[in-house]
Motif scaffolding. Structure first.
Motif: not given
Length: 606
Positions: A7, A22, A548
């Motif tokens: 993330d 994030r 990702s």
């Protein structure tokens, strides 16, 4: 609970780097270099160890992306009262290190909350902080020993040993904050012009990425991977770090936690090859010059890794005050593997430099003599056991992969003399090359399976054996190699991806591992080069799905839990992605060409 590794987004100015989650928290920031002590270390601890949270109150992330061909990160937020866009980047400005965070309200109203926790020296130091007033207004200055951190932007207020702020924005309005590192004896600095810095940052990355030669089904991830390799290359020295992080665990809760913020000769050499394949000769030459400076001196002092500027002393120590990512201890800085003998390293370096030579870059009076000295180093240590590609911390062995890489170093040395007229003892090297070849084929092959073994004294396999045909030692479709692949598929597959090796073997550490992404990319290349193209496509697609949302890869990946493991992002994963994509594209083109030739021949047959 720790933020999932996948993330995080990477930002870099090619001197320093950071990871931002994030949800808007910068949890890792090393200034002024990637191997400097972190000022934000929440990644390896808690918010008390340093972080900078900036996020819309009650906001949810609608999406985020890098602007095409750049490391300018854009995050779209929605709150109950409006929407906002956050743009973050590190301007590649000579002589200073800046982090810019810009937020703009797109609709309605949004409340932007900040919490700044500056903790230099890996979270162990509370700095002395004051507000300074000058002709440009005022700014926050935090000093800790040799380091000073300057924050320009709307005022944050002190709250104990933190700084907080909340700012309401209406549609069309924006705010910017800039955090700058300077030596503490220098003092304040002029704030950057955010708009101009953004323009320069975009132009810098886009100018570089526009010259990347990439095609095929995975051109997008190849471009991003090459950008990651560029981001991990120091702008001034040319040194390429293996990853911008330390101690992100291979086994959560375990001891397999290493500092990767250094320049491994092996990883750097393979990165050079990836750059060459995509038209970036200047980056490869920059690295060659770094290499020559780093290894200059007595060849007997050759190391497997160096600091970003070629430093030799990389002592490993443990940071007891940090609990580690997901409670994984110890947290290490420095790397004791620097003192290991890994016999494969010279081979990988010599192969890469041979490819640079083949690309038309001429040797000079420094580069070839140093390569000769490195090959002579192989000659002197040709009977020595080593720790292998994976830096085993157990007893040394004769690793088959290492022996093949020694063969490769000698082979490229002989070719340099015979094909390019460079001076050297070609006959002596050739004799040892043939002796090594005979030895490997005698001692490095299992009598039971007919394939290569991990070491001369065991019947295990490890994924490094997939590199053997890459050296030219043996063909990809040779029966020995096919038998090796069959055993690797049988013994090292976990949820469809490959482990490096079985940890019950020779690595000397407790705990286990997850699939190592580079190994699966090597398997893609093996499939493509041995005619198993549908399987190469299938595995490549699966691996690309592991990236990702921003196209980044860690060292390892857990397919069952679908999460990244290990230091992040990892150069080794990205450079092997590039190789694998190239191999499949090349095989596809060759297959189409072969079909075309067959069709043409049939049409011409009366």
């Amino acid at each position: 609970m720790s933020t999932p590794i996948g993330d995080y987004a990477l930002l870099s100015d090619r001197r320093s780097s950071l990871l931002v989650s994030r949800t808007g928290s910068i949890d890792w920031l090393c200034l002024p270099r990637m191997d400097s002590a972190a000022v934000f270390s929440a990644l390896l601890g808690t918010e008390e160890h340093g972080r900078w949270l900036m996020a819309p109150r009650e906001g949810e992330v609608l999406g985020r992306h890098y602007e095409p061909g750049t490391f300018v990160l854009v995050t779209r937020w929605r709150t109950p009262t409006g929407e906002a866009e956050v743009t973050e980047f590190m301007p590649p400005v000579d002589g200073r290190s800046d982090l810019v965070r810009h937020v703009r309200c797109l609709s309605g109203t949004v409340q932007i909350d900040h919490e700044l926790v500056l903790r230099p020296n890996y979270g162990s130091t509370v700095p002395w902080v004051r507000r300074v007033h000058d002709d440009d207004g005022s700014y926050l200055e935090a000093i800790a020993g040799p380091d000073a951190y300057i924050l320009h932007g709307p005022r944050l207020e002190a709250a104990d040993t933190r700084h907080r702020g909340s700012f309401e924005l209406h549609a069309g309005h924006s705010h910017s904050w800039v955090l700058t590192w300077v030596p503490s004896h220098v003092g304040g600095c002029t704030p950057v012009d955010v708009r101009e810095a953004l323009r320069q940052t975009r132009q810098y990355w886009q100018d570089w990425s526009a010259q990347i030669e990439a095609g095929g089904s995975w051109a997008g991830v190849v471009r991003r991977s090459l950008l990651v390799l560029r981001a991990l290359t120091n702008d001034e020295t040319g040194g390429i770090v293996a990853a911008p992080t330390t101690s992100l665990p291979e086994d959560p809760g375990g001891e397999r936690n290493w500092d990767y913020r250094f320049c491994w000769l092996r990883d750097s050499a393979l990165t050079l090859e990836a750059l060459l394949l995509h038209g970036r000769t200047e980056g490869a030459l920059h690295w060659r010059n770094w290499l020559l400076r780093a290894v200059a001196g007595d060849p007997e002092d050759l190391q497997i890794m160096y600091g970003i500027a070629g430093e030799r002393e990389l002592p490993e120590r443990i940071l007891d005050h940090l609990p580690g990512y997901a409670d994984s201890r110890p947290v290490r800085v420095g790397n004791a593997a620097v003192n290991q003998f890994q016999a494969d390293v010279v081979g990988e370096v010599i192969i890469a430099l041979a490819k640079l030579r083949e690309a038309g870059v001429e040797e000079d009076d420094f580069s070839w003599p140093l390569q000769r000295a490195m090959i002579d180093h192989v000659v002197r240590h040709s009977d020595d056991k080593d720790q292998g590609l994976w830096e085993m911390r157990g007893d040394p062995h004769y690793f088959t992969h290492s022996r093949v890489m020694m063969w490769a170093a000698l082979d490229r040395g002989v070719r340099a003399c015979t094909d390019y007229g460079l001076p050297g003892p070609a006959r002596e090297w050739a004799a040892l090359r043939e002796r090594l070849r005979a030895e490997i084929l005698s001692k490095g092959i299992s009598a039971e399976t007919g394939g290569f073994t991990q070491t001369y004294d065991n019947a295990e396999v490890d994924a490094s054996l997939l590199q053997i045909p890459q050296t030219g030692f043996i063909a990809y479709d040779d029966p020995i190699m096919l038998a090796t692949v069959a055993q690797i598929e049988r013994d090292l597959t976990k949820h469809g991806l490959l482990l490096r090796y079985r940890t019950t073997g020779t690595d000397g550490l407790a705990g286990d591992e997850h699939p190592f992404l580079a190994c699966s990319f090597w398997l893609v290349e093996q499939y493509a080069k041995s005619g198993r193209i549908p399987e190469a496509y299938e595995l490549m697609d699966r691996l690309v799905e592991c990236t990702s949302e921003l196209g980044l890869l860690a060292e390892e990946y857990d397919p069952a839990g679908q999460f990244h493991i290990g230091n992040f992002p990892q150069a080794f994963s990205h450079l092997t992605l590039v190789r694998a994509a190239d191999a499949v594209l090349s095989a596809e083109i060759e297959q189409v060409g072969h079909a075309f030739n067959e069709t043409t021949t049939e049409q011409e047959t009366p």
